[in-house]
Write an enzyme that holds these catalytic residues in place. Structure first.
Site: not given
Length: 360
Positions: A101, A242, A253, A279, A284, A346
């Site tokens: 991502c 994010h 975050e 988002k 996403h 990831f």
């Protein structure tokens, strides 16, 4: 139709986005020198699951002859960039990232560095993804990443920073920008939206899918972006987070952003920190997310508008210390001279880009 047959869906998304970006930039090179100094850097996280799935079923049922000769070329992640370069004749650097991502942001940041190192004058950069497929839904659901508690009201399922957040919603598409060496852009009187000032990368070195709760990895990426930009934390007017709407990720975050922007050389109170996650509006988009969110961030700088975090009704519980301005539900007018965009993936891969208004 012939091009469509040769291209996987993610590559088609990339092609359309690149066409729009090039048109907007007014960059249609034709000379040998311009073509040789224009490159393409388009990444994808997964690419196109349909081709792999459908071909596996066809092979199982009918054997070797049921596998199309286009199977491998359609599957390769770098073919998004490849098809764009072939269509336009761009002979500069041709590259593709695939970092989950974080892909889209890595593509833009890396492309900016290719320009800085003199490898190109212009780079077409971004990310594309075509991943809405039962196999992808099953896979992400099995690692408990997806929002499954809002199936009766899907419009409200993606809710970054909200107390009721429970996972992300998969989207697909592409985001592409045209990056250009500053003097080269000025010479042709290009419309400049913002300047890429800093780029930071880091690793969590922690877990395959879960972030560190303290947000150390994202914090390192943001610190490095500001160091590269030579900008103080106090000067950051907006952060496009994010924040995917997961319980752990959004909280980590948030801690990282506050650690960066408060204290020495930073803001004096959390309420002065402006953060949002787009988002909530688009879901996403995995490998395309960072590129699309970079575009939101650039437009925030260009238009002096903070994009909203949709579906944010009540920020996370007090223990999570969600006490910044998360731009709930509606956009806000605000002077934005400096903004940051974050992407994490990831494998614990993190990136942050810093954009600023052009001052000279």
């Amino acid at each position: 139709m012939e091009d469509e047959r040769k291209m996987a869906t993610f590559a088609q998304y990339a092609m359309v986005s690149a066409e729009e970006a090039l048109h907007d930039a007014g960059w249609q090179p034709s000379t040998k020198d311009d073509l040789e100094n224009t490159g393409v850097y388009i990444g994808s996280g997964i690419g196109n699951l349909d081709d792999a799935y459908d071909t596996a079923i066809a092979y199982e049922k009918g054997g070797y002859k049921k596998v199309t000769p286009l199977f491998v070329p359609r599957l390769l992640i770098n073919l998004g960039a490849g098809h764009i370069s072939m269509r336009y004749g761009f002979k500069g650097p041709n590259h593709a990232a695939t970092t989950a991502c974080t892909t889209g942001l890595h593509a833009i940041g890396d492309a900016a560095r290719l320009i800085a190192f003199g490898d190109a004058d212009v780079m077409v950069a971004g990310g594309a993804e075509s991943c809405i497929h039962p196999l992808a839904v099953a896979g992400f659901a099995r690692v408990r990443s997806l929002a499954t508690e809002w199936n009766d009201n899907p419009m409200e399922a993606s809710r970054p920073f909200d107390n009721a957040r429970a996972g992300f919603v998969i989207g697909e598409g592409a985001g592409v920008v045209v990056l250009e060496e500053l003097e080269h852009a000025k010479m042709r009187d290009a419309h400049i939206y913002a300047e890429v000032k800093g780029y930071g990368l880091s690793a969590d070195a922690h877990h395959m899918t879960a972030p560190r709760e303290d947000g150390e990895g994202p914090l390192l990426a943001m610190k490095r972006a500001l160091k590269h930009a030579q900008i103080k934390p106090s000067e950051v007017d907006y952060v496009n987070a994010h924040a995917t709407s997961t319980v752990l990720g959004d909280a980590a975050e948030n801690r990282a952003i506050k650690s960066l922007l408060l204290g020495d050389h930073g803001k004096t109170a959390p309420s002065q920190i402006n953060i949002s996650s787009t988002k909530g509006a688009i879901g996403h988009l995995l490998g395309a997310a960072g590129a699309i969110e970079a575009i939101f961030t650039v437009l925030a700088v260009h238009q002096d508008v903070l994009p909203p975090t949709l579906n944010l009704v009540k920020p996370g519980d007090p223990a999570e210390e969600f006490d910044c301005n998360y731009v709930p539900k509606e956009a806000q007018d605000h002077r934005v001279d400096v903004a940051m965009s974050n992407s994490f993936g990831f494998g614990g891969t993190n990136a942050s880009l810093c954009f600023a208004k052009l001052t000279s």
